[in-house]
Design an enzyme around this catalytic site. Structure first.
Site, PDB file in Angstrom:
ATOM      1  N   GLY B  53       0.767  -1.231   0.000  1.00  0.00           N
ATOM      2  CA  GLY B  53       0.000   0.000   0.000  1.00  0.00           C
ATOM      3  C   GLY B  53       0.792   1.272   0.000  1.00  0.00           C
ATOM      4  CB  THR B  54       3.233   2.946  -0.595  1.00  0.00           C
ATOM      5  OG1 THR B  54       3.755   4.246  -0.454  1.00  0.00           O
ATOM      6  CG2 THR B  54       4.177   2.136  -1.445  1.00  0.00           C
ATOM      7  CB  THR B  55       1.896   5.569  -5.230  1.00  0.00           C
ATOM      8  OG1 THR B  55       0.633   4.931  -5.125  1.00  0.00           O
ATOM      9  CG2 THR B  55       2.304   5.654  -6.678  1.00  0.00           C
TER      10      THR B  55
END
Lengths: 273, 282
Positions: B53-55
């Site tokens: 969960g991230t970018t």
């Protein structure tokens, strides 16, 4: 004939003489605090003498190349193990030199079957201000002492004292002042090995008059003068390289160590070329 | 006594705990299970492999490489932290952008920093680029066990400036530690799958990233980050906290000035919520 206490004492003195004899001709290490950091300076041949140990720690040493290398590797190893396992903030010069290196050096010194590590080293740890910078001087027998503001490792104790006087008087604030003072201290430590140096009885020494202005060295034969400037000029002429390194208080990098380049030293060396 | 760092034995130096993750279960499971425990293979209904969960985005530009990253750290459905630093310097010319387990990633970064510094100090020369890339690969490969058991997967994107070639270079790694050099851009994290095609579209319509100047490349990257935030629940938007933006050039690593980031973010995010549906009138 048994091995008596006298023999033991003799053996100890012989070992010390052996090492001191080899350290006498070493190129001194000068370390001094200034406003924006700590400077370490020496003049070397082909091998490096000043090294980065940790983020705020550096060392310089004179003596046998291989012994200096073992000391350096041990120092870097211990510092990084501590810095990784605990934290970079926990790496301190007191623990590195006092608790790790000194006992190891003493163990080698005590060992009758081997030669002591032949070196004399200066360790410097930078803090927030020049007043709290730490200097440790470690000897071949495992003994160390701490100093403030500056530290010198040279061929003889007398030479060290002479060089320290130069630094004490200079009390440099800027890097330029520190470079000039350190260079002069180096020349002093190199040339004034004993109270009688420069007044030797040999022919060459008598021919040399320190008050003469046209000193050039070279074709006038070996110089036995106690003039720091002469010692520096001779060393530079003899393919010596000035090695100077700083720990910089205001650096944004994690590692504060920086080896100075030729152009950083040009201004100061111009006087001696 | 061999120094574990010298051996490159990363596994021996880790302990296996990972309290906060960058979203092991940031998105709902297909079976509509509403418990907020960590799930072994989180998915978003679109991708079928585990995601993180991230970018984080890395793009080349004409002076080097620019990295942007969102700020959100999630645990289950809870947003645990909204100021996470996901783009970190490994040395003067190398940035690592991380996705996946936050604690593992921090340990990996800490270890690599120490390993590189230790090498340079003890060997009296810096590690080569290839050596550093291999070290990172080895560390990721050593982490596979933890990754497969559902905790501790880390996928990095490495950006560096190659002094010899005078250009930026970007590498991404897969879960097993294999290294791939990219031509123009790289991205990692759950949000990266949502915007993968958009990179190509920009390159085809506006020209390759590596020819853009810094502010143009920054605008493109921040726009892509905002799109990812709109499409991925685990990626934070730029409305409240400025995203991370760093550049690497021949002069080293620098943070992009907050004012420059803020100006671009204001234009992208805007402040006017849209009215939709019956309330909007016909």
């Amino acid at each position: 004939m048994g091995y008596s206490l006298y023999d033991w004492n003799q053996a100890l003195q012989q070992r010390n003489e052996y090492v001191e004899d080899r350290l006498k001709d070493g190129s001194p290490i000068i370390a001094v605090s200034y406003e924006d950091g700590i400077l370490m300076l020496t003049i070397r041949g082909t091998q490096r003498k000043l090294f980065d140990v940790y983020d705020r720690l550096m060392m310089g040493a004179l003596g046998k190349q291989s012994d200096i290398e073992s000391l350096r590797l041990a120092a870097v190893d211990v510092a990084h193990k501590e810095g990784f396992e605990r934290s970079p903030d926990d790496v301190s010069i007191q623990r590195l030199v006092g608790f790790s290196l000194s006992p190891a050096v003493k163990r080698v010194y005590n060992d009758q079957q081997s030669i002591p590590l032949t070196f004399r080293a200066v360790f410097a740890e930078m803090s927030r201000s020049p007043e709290t910078d730490h200097f440790f001087i470690l000897g071949y027998e495992g003994e160390f002492r701490t100093q403030e503001r500056f530290a010198v490792a040279a061929g003889t104790p007398y030479a060290e004292e002479q060089a320290e006087d130069v630094l004490r008087e200079a009390a440099p604030a800027t890097l330029d002042e520190a470079l000039r003072a350190a260079l002069q201290a180096w020349g002093t430590g190199r040339s004034r090995l004993s109270p009688t140096s420069g007044n030797g009885d040999d022919e060459e020494a008598r021919e040399f008059d320190p008050l003469r202005d046209d000193r050039r060295g070279g074709d006038e034969g070996p110089t036995v003068s106690d003039d720091p400037a002469v010692a520096i000029r001779e060393a530079l002429k003899d393919k010596g390289v000035v090695e100077a390194a700083i720990l910089s208080r205001n650096s944004a990098r994690e590692s504060k160590f920086r080896l100075l380049k030729e152009r950083d030293l040009e201004a100061v060396l111009a006087d001696y070329r | 006594m061999l120094n574990p760092i010298a051996r490159g034995d990363f596994a021996a130096l880790l302990n296996a705990t990972s309290p906060a993750t960058l979203g092991a279960s940031a998105v709902p499971r297909r079976s509509a299970d509403l418990t907020s425990g960590t799930s072994a293979t989180p998915d978003n209904g679109l991708a079928s492999e585990p995601i993180h969960g991230t970018t984080v985005i890395a793009v080349k530009y004409k002076d080097g490489v620019i990295n942007v990253g969102d700020r959100r750290a999630t645990g289950g459905f809870a947003i645990m932290y909204d100021q996470a630093e996901k783009v970190l310097p490994l040395d003067d010319y190398t940035l690592i952008a991380i996705s996946g387990s936050f604690s593992r990633a921090m340990e990996i970064v800490r270890y690599l920093r120490h390993a590189f510094k230790f090498y340079e100090r003890s060997q009296l020369q810096p590690m080569s680029l290839d050596g550093k890339l291999s070290e990172l690969g080895r560390v990721i490969a050593g982490n596979v066990q933890a990754a497969m058991s559902g905790i501790g997967a880390v996928i990095p994107v490495l950006s560096t400036f190659d002094i010899d070639r005078d250009e930026g270079r970007i590498y991404f790694y897969d879960g097993g530690g294999a290294r791939f050099e990219t031509a123009d851009f790289g991205a990692a994290g759950s949000g990266s799958t949502q915007i993968r095609g958009a990179f190509e579209y920009i390159a085809k319509t506006k020209g390759p990233f590596r020819e853009m100047d810094r502010d143009t490349a920054l605008r493109e990257a921040l726009t892509l980050l905002e799109i990812a935030a709109d499409l991925d629940a685990a990626t934070g938007g730029a409305g409240k906290i400025l995203p991370l933006a760093k550049t690497i050039t021949a002069d080293g690593i620098e943070d992009v000035e907050p004012d420059a980031v803020r100006a671009i973010v204001r234009e992208i995010v805007g402040n006017e919520p849209l009215a939709v549906g019956a309330a909007a009138g016909r």
